[in-house]
Every structure is written in C-alpha cells, then in structure tokens.
Write an enzyme that holds these catalytic residues in place. Structure first.
Site, short mmCIF file in Angstrom:
data_model
loop_
_atom_site.label_atom_id
_atom_site.label_comp_id
_atom_site.label_asym_id
_atom_site.label_seq_id
_atom_site.Cartn_x
_atom_site.Cartn_y
_atom_site.Cartn_z
N ARG A 73 0.80 -1.24 0.00
CA ARG A 73 0.00 0.00 0.00
C ARG A 73 0.82 1.28 0.00
O ARG A 73 1.90 1.32 0.60
CB ARG A 73 -0.93 0.01 1.23
CG ARG A 73 -2.00 -1.07 1.14
CD ARG A 73 -2.79 -1.23 2.42
NE ARG A 73 -3.85 -2.21 2.23
CZ ARG A 73 -3.67 -3.54 2.27
NH1 ARG A 73 -2.48 -4.05 2.53
NH2 ARG A 73 -4.68 -4.36 2.06
N HIS A 80 -0.97 -2.57 -4.42
CA HIS A 80 -0.39 -3.41 -5.47
C HIS A 80 -0.37 -2.72 -6.85
O HIS A 80 -0.71 -3.34 -7.87
CB HIS A 80 -1.10 -4.75 -5.55
CG HIS A 80 -0.89 -5.63 -4.34
ND1 HIS A 80 0.23 -5.56 -3.53
CD2 HIS A 80 -1.68 -6.60 -3.78
CE1 HIS A 80 0.13 -6.45 -2.56
NE2 HIS A 80 -1.01 -7.09 -2.67
N HIS A 109 3.13 -12.76 -5.94
CA HIS A 109 2.02 -12.96 -5.00
C HIS A 109 1.46 -14.38 -5.03
O HIS A 109 0.24 -14.58 -5.02
CB HIS A 109 0.92 -11.95 -5.29
CG HIS A 109 0.13 -11.53 -4.09
ND1 HIS A 109 -0.66 -12.41 -3.38
CD2 HIS A 109 0.01 -10.34 -3.47
CE1 HIS A 109 -1.24 -11.75 -2.38
NE2 HIS A 109 -0.85 -10.50 -2.40
N ASP A 156 -0.99 -10.08 8.27
CA ASP A 156 -0.91 -9.33 7.01
C ASP A 156 0.05 -8.16 7.25
O ASP A 156 -0.33 -7.01 7.23
CB ASP A 156 -2.31 -8.82 6.62
CG ASP A 156 -2.34 -8.28 5.20
OD1 ASP A 156 -1.29 -8.30 4.54
OD2 ASP A 156 -3.43 -7.85 4.77
N GLU A 159 5.57 -12.52 0.51
CA GLU A 159 5.94 -11.56 -0.53
C GLU A 159 7.20 -10.81 -0.12
O GLU A 159 7.18 -10.02 0.81
CB GLU A 159 4.81 -10.56 -0.75
CG GLU A 159 3.48 -11.22 -1.07
CD GLU A 159 2.31 -10.35 -0.59
OE1 GLU A 159 2.17 -9.22 -1.08
OE2 GLU A 159 1.56 -10.81 0.28
#
Ligand code: GAL
Length: 421
Positions: free
Chosen positions: A141, A166, A240, A312, A387
């Site tokens: 982000r 993304h 991803h 996350d 990632e």
C-alpha cells in the site's frame, strides 16, 4: 535475546530451526545466461519429449508453450510450462501468473502447491486476490495513494479504501507480458517483459521491467527482477503466490510451521498502512524466530491481528547487509528469510531474497466465493503469501529503505523459492 542486532549468518542461532541460515553471492544462484541482458542468454529450450519415469522428470530441462485464451481486450495469452527435475511450474503471460507449481511430497506424491484459477477470466476479474501474480509498480500500500518525489506530488488512483494497493486498479497483474524462453539444458527459464508508460496508474517515468523465472534441478524457482526508468520514480516489485504445501484445495494452512528470520516488524493502522514504527517481535504473536504453527496464535486478541484479520504484515528481515539496493554492481546478497514446513506432506519451502522485507499474509480475505484450479472453493487461510519486498508505504516513510529509482540506475531484486521433501 540480544535486541535487534542481527546475528552473523555463520552463527548457529541465526536460524534457530532445522537449518542454519544461508547466504551466498547472488551470482552463484543464477545459471549462466539467465541474467537479463547477458549475451549468453540462449534461444528457446523447447524439449517437449514425454516424461521419463513415473512422473519424475529427470531428463533435460524444458520450457514449452501453449495458447491459453485471451485477455479481456482480446490479446492472446500464453501458458508456459517450465519443467526440471521433479518440479513443474506453469506461468501465464497474463499477469506473469504462476498458475500451478507441482512438486512431490515426502512419499513421492506429486501435487500442485499453489492457489490459482483454471482460466484467464478468473485472473482478470476484480475478485482476483492477486493469485500467483507479478505485482507492480508498487507492492502493497501507498497511503492515500499519494507521495512526493523531488518536490512534485503524485496522486495515484485508489483501489483499497483510502489507499493504493499493489500498483493500482490496473497493476502489472492485469497486463499481458511478452515472454521469451531463456532456458538451456540445465535450467528451464522464461523471461517476461513489460513496458509501463509514463503516468501509468499515476506513477512518473516509463518503467521497463523484466522478470525471469527459472527452475533448476534442485527444485528451486528463482525470480529475478530488473527495471529501469526514464524519469525519477518509485518501484517495489513482488510475486504474489499463495502456498499450500499440503496441496491446492486441501484446507487451511494453520498447521504449517513458519519461521521468519526477523527480530522486528512494521505495525500498521486500521487501513494497513505502517505507523512508521519498527517494533520488536519479542513477546508478540509476530515472533516467528522459531518454527511455529500459523494457527497457534492467529486467534490471540491482539490489535494488530484484528487490523489484519490475521497475519498481514511486513517483517523486517535480519540481514547481513543493510538491505539497501545495490543496483547492478552485483553486491546484493541472497539471504534466507523464511522457512515454511507442512508436517503432514513433509514439504518444506525455503525463501531467500535480496529484499529487506517480507509480507506474510495468511489469506485472511479468502471468503469462500472463489473456485480454484482443482475445482474446490477457497476459504479463509486456504493459502498464504510470502511476498519479498521493500516496506509498504516507503515513499511516505523517510525512516524506511528507499524505493526510489532514477534514470541510469537498474532496479534489481532476486527471490528464490526452494522446495524440499
Ligand atoms: C496482500 C495484502 C493484503 C491483501 C492481499 C490481496 O499482499 O497484504 O492486505 O490485499 O494482498 O487480497
């Protein structure tokens, strides 16, 4: 614990789990001819002979292609199959997607261990949670979709509440890349290229990106990224793939044991933008310095887990170097960042990277509305993403490693996914 001072890679406690942390010069991991721009890059390896021996592919490496439908704008999409040793990887030119990745388990049972869709329409749909895609220009982000560079303000389109995620609504995951096979007898390899024009999704500069996927005989998938620009810009590329080492469609990843070589992570606000703090993992559910089942602490009443609806977050990897981009001078080091182990299948995934950060996303937003390649419905935590990246929102965080790229510089990044059983 000695605070956040990284241990030397030779220190036995550096990776406290099954294996010692490894680090080796980047060049050693790439076969001759795979480096972009190398004069040694040979023509296509198109060995499409039948497999020899019970599903095991001990013959030459092969890189083959077939048509795979069209993108929404009618552009033909190709599906490439990279096969070497016991590993088979299927790559789409749409989004540079890794659609399937097949490897044996501890009993020799070959299964696909990544989530994906059976057709291009799935990947082109707004509901696609970036399954297997290449992410650009900016992974994760950017707060408010805005940043300042050299005194200019840039506003990007928003696609995740108040933020840009993304790379924006039409990121690199929704483009058709140009594919060139660059493998040889020992390595199955595919080079993907994309030219993103100046102003694309609000970003300045024409960005030319080349990503090379290569599969060697040691069941390693290497992802090598290069990019250059004709005007100052920011770049943060990643991959991803959602992993489930028990096999795609086999249920949740809660029993997978994860180890992340990081003493710290970057906490976020309620919109998942980093606060700027580099916080110690010690004493939190974010401490994965020893192998820990993902489900063990995912339901702990922790504000950060509530914000993410699970894991996350960006982990600040312990590195021997400073994680700053070295560009094309060859000094970036691949260092082991994480290890994921599924006790049931016996498969282990080791992730090594030149990047300073790792986003561990536990598939929190999978909600039972998507049907995958194997025909089953994906529910929450049926896969997880690891990632490798620079930190989220770096263009607005002066304390984070820089993501700026300027004309004349070469962005380079490498991540290796190694499967063992
Ligand atoms: C992750 C991101 C998550 C979510 C996911 C896609 O990389 O960290 O917040 O957006 O992609 O669904």
């Amino acid at each position: 614990m000695p605070g956040r001072v990284p241990l030397p890679s030779s220190h036995p406690a550096a990776m406290a789990g099954r294996r010692r942390r490894r680090s080796w010069p980047l060049v050693a991991a790439l076969s001759t001819g795979l480096l972009v721009g190398s004069a040694a890059a040979p023509a296509a390896a198109t060995d499409d002979r039948p497999d020899r021996g019970g599903g095991h592919h001990r013959g030459q490496a092969s890189t083959t292609v077939e048509p795979f439908g069209t993108a929404p704008d009618g552009t033909p999409v190709e599906r490439w199959t990279l096969r070497n040793g016991d590993m088979t990887v299927r790559v789409l030119t749409y989004g540079g997607v890794i659609q399937t990745l097949e490897v044996p388990d501890a009993h020799g049972q070959v299964e696909n261990v990544v989530l994906g869709f059976p057709d291009v329409a799935g990947y082109a749909s707004d509901a696609d949670p970036y399954f297997g895609s290449l992410i650009g220009r900016y992974g994760n982000r950017i707060a408010g979709g805005e940043f300042e560079l050299d005194g200019e303000r840039y506003q990007l389109p928003l696609n995740d509440g108040p933020n840009t995620l993304h790379g924006g609504p039409e990121g690199f995951d929704d483009r058709v890349w140009t594919a060139t096979p660059v493998g040889d007898r020992r390595t199955a390899a595919l080079q993907l290229q994309l030219v993103s024009p100046d102003g694309d999704q609000g970003f300045p500069g024409t960005l030319t990106t080349t990503v090379t996927y290569s599969v060697d005989r040691q069941e390693r998938l290497t992802v090598h990224y290069e990019a250059s620009t004709d005007a100052p810009t920011v770049v943060n590329l990643t991959q991803h793939t959602y992993w489930n080492l028990g096999g795609e469609g086999s249920g949740t990843i809660y029993d997978h044991e994860l180890e992340i070589d990081a003493d710290a992570y970057t906490p976020v606000d309620e919109t998942l933008i980093p606060t700027g703090e580099i916080a110690p993992v010690e004493g939190t559910p974010f401490d994965f310095r020893d192998p820990t089942a993902i489900g063990a602490r995912i339901r702990v009443a922790d504000q950060q887990l509530l914000y993410g609806q699970g894991y996350d977050h960006n982990w600040v990897l312990n590195r021997d170097d400073d994680g700053a981009r070295e560009g094309s001078d060859g000094e970036d080091e691949l260092e082991e960042a994480a290890e994921l182990h599924d006790p049931e299948s016996g498969r282990t995934l080791t992730v090594s990277t030149t990047e300073p950060g790792l986003q561990f996303y536990s598939g929190n937003f999978l909600d039972g509305t998507l049907v995958g390649t194997g025909g089953s419905v994906y529910r929450q935590s049926d896969g997880l993403a690891l990632e490798t990246q620079h930190f989220p929102d770096s263009p607005n965080q002066p304390g984070f490693p820089s993501t700026e790229l300027r004309p004349g510089e070469v962005y380079e990044s490498t991540t290796v996914f190694e499967l063992d059983n």
